[in-house]
Design a protein around this motif. Structure first.
Motif, PDB file in Angstrom:
ATOM      1  N   ASP A   1      20.944  31.302 -19.623  1.00 12.26           N
ATOM      2  CA  ASP A   1      19.835  30.514 -20.176  1.00 12.26           C
ATOM      3  C   ASP A   1      18.491  31.179 -19.885  1.00 12.26           C
ATOM      4  O   ASP A   1      17.624  31.278 -20.761  1.00 12.26           O
ATOM      5  N   VAL A   2      18.303  31.624 -18.638  1.00 12.58           N
ATOM      6  CA  VAL A   2      17.037  32.269 -18.276  1.00 12.58           C
ATOM      7  C   VAL A   2      16.904  33.610 -18.992  1.00 12.58           C
ATOM      8  O   VAL A   2      15.818  33.982 -19.456  1.00 12.58           O
ATOM      9  N   LEU A   3      18.001  34.336 -19.102  1.00 20.70           N
ATOM     10  CA  LEU A   3      17.955  35.632 -19.781  1.00 20.70           C
ATOM     11  C   LEU A   3      17.561  35.493 -21.252  1.00 20.70           C
ATOM     12  O   LEU A   3      16.846  36.337 -21.795  1.00 20.70           O
TER      13      LEU A   3
ATOM     14  N   SER B   1      15.504  33.352 -22.385  1.00 18.53           N
ATOM     15  CA  SER B   1      14.034  33.212 -22.389  1.00 18.53           C
ATOM     16  C   SER B   1      13.366  34.574 -22.193  1.00 18.53           C
ATOM     17  O   SER B   1      12.312  34.842 -22.781  1.00 18.53           O
ATOM     18  N   ASP B   2      13.963  35.449 -21.379  1.00 22.09           N
ATOM     19  CA  ASP B   2      13.425  36.802 -21.192  1.00 22.09           C
ATOM     20  C   ASP B   2      13.490  37.599 -22.498  1.00 22.09           C
ATOM     21  O   ASP B   2      12.542  38.306 -22.861  1.00 22.09           O
TER      22      ASP B   2
ATOM     23  N   ARG C   1      18.861  39.544 -12.448  1.00 14.23           N
ATOM     24  CA  ARG C   1      19.219  38.123 -12.320  1.00 14.23           C
ATOM     25  C   ARG C   1      20.624  37.966 -11.746  1.00 14.23           C
ATOM     26  O   ARG C   1      20.887  37.030 -10.988  1.00 14.23           O
TER      27      ARG C   1
ATOM     28  N   GLY D   1      11.352  32.524 -15.592  1.00 13.37           N
ATOM     29  CA  GLY D   1      11.798  32.866 -16.933  1.00 13.37           C
ATOM     30  C   GLY D   1      10.715  33.447 -17.816  1.00 13.37           C
ATOM     31  O   GLY D   1       9.541  33.514 -17.454  1.00 13.37           O
ATOM     32  N   SER D   2      11.135  33.876 -19.024  1.00 14.82           N
ATOM     33  CA  SER D   2      10.247  34.472 -20.025  1.00 14.82           C
ATOM     34  C   SER D   2       9.507  35.681 -19.455  1.00 14.82           C
ATOM     35  O   SER D   2       8.311  35.850 -19.658  1.00 14.82           O
TER      36      SER D   2
ATOM     37  N   ARG E   1       6.211  32.173 -14.677  1.00 14.94           N
ATOM     38  CA  ARG E   1       6.735  32.215 -16.037  1.00 14.94           C
ATOM     39  C   ARG E   1       5.797  32.995 -16.971  1.00 14.94           C
ATOM     40  O   ARG E   1       4.600  33.037 -16.766  1.00 14.94           O
TER      41      ARG E   1
END
Length: 311
Positions: free
Chosen positions: A134-136, A138-139, A170, A207-208, A227
């Motif tokens: 999920d975080v990736l 956003s990246d 991550r 994230g992001s 972020r």
């Protein structure tokens, strides 16, 4: 006996002429007597770099199957593929975690205890993978929206070294937090070798996050990044100085790297040192050398830094 026409025998004869017995004996003396540096004085199995490279290959395939796995997968086959990649990766990872745990700072444990602890870490790591993905995502979206040269998400996944670095980070960060620091450090070095980007696995990155171009970026152990932060090549988020104990030994574990708040952009070649805070929404220009914090909304250029130095 004529050995000239027999390559194997000729090689043995040449080797014998080198007097390698003396060299081997000298190396043994250094290894076992004068410079014995083994952890706790024992020979142990080390984590394998080659095994971890294969684990990372399979984990990335499980996270992004059509980009890092098979390009042709259907709705009927994709879950089976992901499951097979995870099963293969985690079975190897568990053994590598066990090997790495021996080199921790805790009191020695026997192999049965290490194996049990490694199984817990591996299981908890596996269950964190959906959240990591999920975080990736956003990246990846930050890279796509932050780079006008990006034509698609697929280009970012396949061609951007910053994406590879943050995927590996991550994964490494999760293992670090779960208590497998040596293995996490090995993953970060694999990423460094592949991308030229050096991120310590303990660094906290929200994230992001987007690293554009990436070569030469260094992010230290106690760095905290908020972020929607963007870094360019050759950026260093490092320590200003290294406090020492009375005996001269370095003090370890203290916060010594920058805090970068949300929505910050740091341009190419900037060096930000020490436990300072870069306020939300700030822009740090190229080649700036910064050792003091700046408030939110700051715009720091190299010309301003040179002006400060001449006052």
């Amino acid at each position: 006996m004529d050995t000239s026409n027999t390559p194997e025998l000729s090689a043995l004869a040449d080797t014998a002429g080198l007097g390698l017995g003396t060299v081997v004996a000298g190396l043994r003396t250094s290894r076992e007597v004068t410079h014995k540096i083994r952890h706790r004085g024992e020979i142990r199995e080390l984590p394998s770099r080659e095994a971890m490279q294969e684990v990372l290959k399979k984990l990335t395939a499980a996270l992004f199957p059509t980009h890092y796995g098979h390009t042709i997968l259907s709705d009927e086959t994709i879950d089976y593929f992901v499951g097979s990649q995870l099963n293969a990766a985690l079975s190897v990872l568990g053994e590598q975690v066990r090997r790495g745990l021996y080199f921790g700072v805790d009191e020695p444990e026997d192999d049965e205890q290490l194996r049990a602890r490694a199984a817990v870490i591996t299981r908890e790591f596996a269950h964190q993978l959906p959240a990591i993905r999920d975080v990736l995502v956003s990246d990846i979206q930050a890279a796509y929206h932050g780079d006008p040269a990006a034509s698609s998400v697929s280009e970012i996944l396949l061609c951007y070294p910053g994406t590879t670095a943050i995927i590996y980070h991550r994964l490494a960060h999760a293992l670090h937090r779960l208590g497998s620091p040596l293995l996490a450090r090995l993953i970060s070095d694999i990423a460094h070798s592949a991308t030229g980007i050096d991120i310590h696995p303990a660094a906290q990155i929200a994230g992001s996050f987007f690293i554009d171009h990436g070569t030469g970026v260094v992010i230290g152990e106690t760095t905290i990044i908020g972020r929607n932060v963007r870094l360019y090549q050759q950026v260093t988020l490092g320590a200003k100085r290294f406090p020492t104990e009375p005996d001269g030994a370095l003090v370890k574990g203290i916060p010594r790297h920058p805090i970068v708040e949300d929505d910050v952009v740091i341009y190419a070649g900037a060096t930000v040192l020490g436990r300072i805070t870069i306020g939300q929404g700030s822009v740090i220009g190229g080649n700036v050398w910064l050792t003091h914090g700046v408030p939110a909304g700051s715009n720091i250029s190299q010309a301003e830094m040179l002006s400060d130095c001449t006052r």
